[in-house]
Scaffold this motif. Sequence first.
Motif, PDB file in Angstrom:
ATOM      1  N   TYR A  66      10.372 -25.318  34.090  1.00 39.56           N
ATOM      2  CA  TYR A  66      11.237 -25.987  33.114  1.00 39.56           C
ATOM      3  C   TYR A  66      11.894 -24.965  32.180  1.00 39.56           C
ATOM      4  CZ  TYR A  66      12.637 -29.512  29.656  1.00 39.56           C
ATOM      5  OH  TYR A  66      13.348 -30.313  28.797  1.00 39.56           O
ATOM      6  N   ASP A  67      11.086 -24.053  31.652  1.00 35.75           N
ATOM      7  CA  ASP A  67      11.602 -23.029  30.737  1.00 35.75           C
ATOM      8  C   ASP A  67      12.560 -22.079  31.453  1.00 35.75           C
ATOM      9  OD1 ASP A  67      10.140 -24.079  28.663  1.00 35.75           O
ATOM     10  OD2 ASP A  67       8.468 -22.671  28.877  1.00 35.75           O
ATOM     11  N   PHE A  68      12.248 -21.776  32.716  1.00 37.16           N
ATOM     12  CA  PHE A  68      13.102 -20.869  33.490  1.00 37.16           C
ATOM     13  C   PHE A  68      14.495 -21.456  33.678  1.00 37.16           C
ATOM     14  CE2 PHE A  68      14.626 -19.526  37.747  1.00 37.16           C
ATOM     15  CZ  PHE A  68      14.808 -18.178  37.474  1.00 37.16           C
ATOM     16  N   ILE A  69      14.550 -22.721  34.104  1.00 40.90           N
ATOM     17  CA  ILE A  69      15.848 -23.371  34.304  1.00 40.90           C
ATOM     18  C   ILE A  69      16.530 -23.611  32.957  1.00 40.90           C
ATOM     19  CG2 ILE A  69      17.039 -25.375  35.261  1.00 40.90           C
ATOM     20  CD1 ILE A  69      15.817 -23.500  37.332  1.00 40.90           C
ATOM     21  N   GLY A  70      15.722 -23.937  31.929  1.00 37.56           N
ATOM     22  CA  GLY A  70      16.293 -24.128  30.602  1.00 37.56           C
ATOM     23  C   GLY A  70      16.963 -22.859  30.081  1.00 37.56           C
ATOM     24  N   SER A  71      16.325 -21.719  30.294  1.00 36.85           N
ATOM     25  CA  SER A  71      16.905 -20.437  29.877  1.00 36.85           C
ATOM     26  C   SER A  71      18.168 -20.129  30.674  1.00 36.85           C
ATOM     27  CB  SER A  71      15.881 -19.311  30.064  1.00 36.85           C
ATOM     28  OG  SER A  71      14.752 -19.513  29.250  1.00 36.85           O
ATOM     29  N   MET A  72      18.141 -20.437  31.959  1.00 33.47           N
ATOM     30  CA  MET A  72      19.317 -20.214  32.803  1.00 33.47           C
ATOM     31  C   MET A  72      20.497 -21.034  32.301  1.00 33.47           C
ATOM     32  SD  MET A  72      19.848 -21.144  36.840  1.00 33.47           S
ATOM     33  CE  MET A  72      18.309 -20.367  37.328  1.00 33.47           C
ATOM     34  N   VAL A  73      20.255 -22.291  31.990  1.00 35.48           N
ATOM     35  CA  VAL A  73      21.318 -23.169  31.499  1.00 35.48           C
ATOM     36  C   VAL A  73      21.842 -22.678  30.151  1.00 35.48           C
ATOM     37  CG1 VAL A  73      21.841 -25.508  30.697  1.00 35.48           C
ATOM     38  CG2 VAL A  73      20.475 -25.175  32.767  1.00 35.48           C
ATOM     39  N   LYS A  74      20.925 -22.312  29.265  1.00 34.96           N
ATOM     40  CA  LYS A  74      21.328 -21.845  27.933  1.00 34.96           C
ATOM     41  C   LYS A  74      22.125 -20.548  28.006  1.00 34.96           C
ATOM     42  CE  LYS A  74      19.483 -20.645  23.382  1.00 34.96           C
ATOM     43  NZ  LYS A  74      18.253 -20.479  22.564  1.00 34.96           N
ATOM     44  N   ASP A  75      21.690 -19.617  28.848  1.00 37.49           N
ATOM     45  CA  ASP A  75      22.371 -18.318  28.961  1.00 37.49           C
ATOM     46  C   ASP A  75      23.775 -18.458  29.537  1.00 37.49           C
ATOM     47  OD1 ASP A  75      20.125 -17.123  27.935  1.00 37.49           O
ATOM     48  OD2 ASP A  75      19.346 -16.474  29.881  1.00 37.49           O
ATOM     49  N   ASN A  76      23.944 -19.410  30.446  1.00 36.59           N
ATOM     50  CA  ASN A  76      25.232 -19.550  31.121  1.00 36.59           C
ATOM     51  C   ASN A  76      26.166 -20.565  30.473  1.00 36.59           C
ATOM     52  OD1 ASN A  76      25.265 -17.985  33.919  1.00 36.59           O
ATOM     53  ND2 ASN A  76      23.185 -18.747  33.624  1.00 36.59           N
ATOM     54  N   GLY A  81      25.340 -26.858  27.202  1.00 34.76           N
ATOM     55  CA  GLY A  81      24.792 -27.083  28.529  1.00 34.76           C
ATOM     56  C   GLY A  81      23.573 -27.978  28.569  1.00 34.76           C
ATOM     57  N   LYS A  82      23.003 -28.320  27.402  1.00 39.41           N
ATOM     58  CA  LYS A  82      21.789 -29.142  27.381  1.00 39.41           C
ATOM     59  C   LYS A  82      21.996 -30.485  28.085  1.00 39.41           C
ATOM     60  CE  LYS A  82      19.514 -27.323  23.233  1.00 39.41           C
ATOM     61  NZ  LYS A  82      19.008 -27.663  21.873  1.00 39.41           N
ATOM     62  N   LYS A  83      23.168 -31.058  27.919  1.00 39.01           N
ATOM     63  CA  LYS A  83      23.431 -32.374  28.514  1.00 39.01           C
ATOM     64  C   LYS A  83      23.448 -32.326  30.039  1.00 39.01           C
ATOM     65  CE  LYS A  83      27.427 -32.531  26.443  1.00 39.01           C
ATOM     66  NZ  LYS A  83      28.777 -32.993  25.973  1.00 39.01           N
ATOM     67  N   PHE A  89      18.381 -29.106  36.790  1.00 34.16           N
ATOM     68  CA  PHE A  89      16.946 -29.030  37.057  1.00 34.16           C
ATOM     69  C   PHE A  89      16.584 -29.834  38.308  1.00 34.16           C
ATOM     70  CE2 PHE A  89      12.465 -30.334  36.164  1.00 34.16           C
ATOM     71  CZ  PHE A  89      11.906 -29.063  36.162  1.00 34.16           C
ATOM     72  N   SER A  90      17.163 -31.018  38.449  1.00 32.84           N
ATOM     73  CA  SER A  90      16.903 -31.852  39.639  1.00 32.84           C
ATOM     74  C   SER A  90      17.420 -31.175  40.896  1.00 32.84           C
ATOM     75  CB  SER A  90      17.568 -33.229  39.477  1.00 32.84           C
ATOM     76  OG  SER A  90      17.063 -33.903  38.352  1.00 32.84           O
ATOM     77  N   LEU A  91      18.592 -30.560  40.787  1.00 35.06           N
ATOM     78  CA  LEU A  91      19.173 -29.850  41.928  1.00 35.06           C
ATOM     79  C   LEU A  91      18.276 -28.692  42.354  1.00 35.06           C
ATOM     80  CD1 LEU A  91      21.752 -29.683  43.728  1.00 35.06           C
ATOM     81  CD2 LEU A  91      22.648 -28.046  42.070  1.00 35.06           C
ATOM     82  N   PHE A  92      17.764 -27.938  41.372  1.00 38.33           N
ATOM     83  CA  PHE A  92      16.884 -26.811  41.676  1.00 38.33           C
ATOM     84  C   PHE A  92      15.622 -27.275  42.391  1.00 38.33           C
ATOM     85  CE2 PHE A  92      13.203 -24.211  40.435  1.00 38.33           C
ATOM     86  CZ  PHE A  92      13.587 -22.989  40.948  1.00 38.33           C
ATOM     87  N   LEU A  93      14.979 -28.325  41.887  1.00 35.56           N
ATOM     88  CA  LEU A  93      13.743 -28.806  42.504  1.00 35.56           C
ATOM     89  C   LEU A  93      13.999 -29.332  43.915  1.00 35.56           C
ATOM     90  CD1 LEU A  93      11.834 -30.682  39.643  1.00 35.56           C
ATOM     91  CD2 LEU A  93      11.429 -28.389  40.541  1.00 35.56           C
ATOM     92  N   PHE A  94      15.127 -30.019  44.110  1.00 30.58           N
ATOM     93  CA  PHE A  94      15.418 -30.584  45.432  1.00 30.58           C
ATOM     94  C   PHE A  94      15.623 -29.467  46.451  1.00 30.58           C
ATOM     95  CE2 PHE A  94      18.236 -32.437  48.670  1.00 30.58           C
ATOM     96  CZ  PHE A  94      17.505 -33.556  49.010  1.00 30.58           C
ATOM     97  N   VAL A  95      16.404 -28.462  46.096  1.00 27.59           N
ATOM     98  CA  VAL A  95      16.641 -27.348  47.018  1.00 27.59           C
ATOM     99  C   VAL A  95      15.353 -26.553  47.233  1.00 27.59           C
ATOM    100  CG1 VAL A  95      17.916 -25.197  47.375  1.00 27.59           C
ATOM    101  CG2 VAL A  95      19.073 -27.183  46.407  1.00 27.59           C
ATOM    102  N   LEU A  96      14.608 -26.324  46.162  1.00 25.95           N
ATOM    103  CA  LEU A  96      13.371 -25.548  46.270  1.00 25.95           C
ATOM    104  C   LEU A  96      12.362 -26.225  47.181  1.00 25.95           C
ATOM    105  CD1 LEU A  96      11.530 -23.214  45.386  1.00 25.95           C
ATOM    106  CD2 LEU A  96      10.839 -24.614  43.425  1.00 25.95           C
ATOM    107  N   PHE A  97      12.084 -27.498  46.938  1.00 31.14           N
ATOM    108  CA  PHE A  97      11.111 -28.203  47.773  1.00 31.14           C
ATOM    109  C   PHE A  97      11.631 -28.362  49.197  1.00 31.14           C
ATOM    110  CE2 PHE A  97       9.190 -29.230  43.747  1.00 31.14           C
ATOM    111  CZ  PHE A  97       7.841 -29.385  44.033  1.00 31.14           C
TER     112      PHE A  97
END
Length: 242
Positions: A66-76, A81-83, A89-97
Amino acid sequence: MSGNPLEQFLVKPLIPLKMGGYDITFTNSSLFMVLTTAAALCFQYAAVRGDKVIPSRIQSLFEMTYDFIGSMVKDNLGVEGKKYFPFIFSLFLFVLFGNLWGMVPYSFTFTSHIIVTFALSLIVFITVTIIGLVKHGFKFFRLFFPEGVPWAIAPILIPIEIIAYCFRPITLAIRLFANMMAGHMVLKLFGGFTVAMGFLGFWAPFTFLIFFTAFEIFVALLQAYVFTILTCIYLHDSLHLH
């Protein structure tokens, strides 16, 4: 078990279905997409169910993700980007799994199919384009001709920018599909070598297979990250233009 390394990519019908003249058969690919969605939901539920002060291993893993993706969103994307965090995050989990399922014996890696990765990429492409149009209106098309650029090069620059923009979903899809397909083909080939060499000669391919399996897990993680970070970059372009 067949020695054909391409057999693992065959889409096989499980439940024949037709609706309105269209074939919507439930396949092994469909099954593992459902399992991927269920796994992602279970992962999140198991992590937040207890909400302990001293987190469990799965809660710690979830919080790190969660923190990793949150930092990625904030940095970019910055605070704005919070919205968009739930989508990313959902896209990351779907591709990862989806990538990691392929490391389970007798499973199916749907991210090794170009039609699946292209569909995901097209969702990203359409989403970021709509977001850009909603926020900027017709000014969104400044993306293809930034301010301060001489009008003399417009006939050259604008077509190049449009083509590059339209190719985004294609390159995004090919990158994920090609890496997952190539890696699983190599695993299948060396798995076949290990069996074919027999008890006395299997050590060399088996040793390589262990290391390559670990590498393929790393690639599965890396490609999920790459897909997500590129989504963030494309979204940044639509929000902030040039």
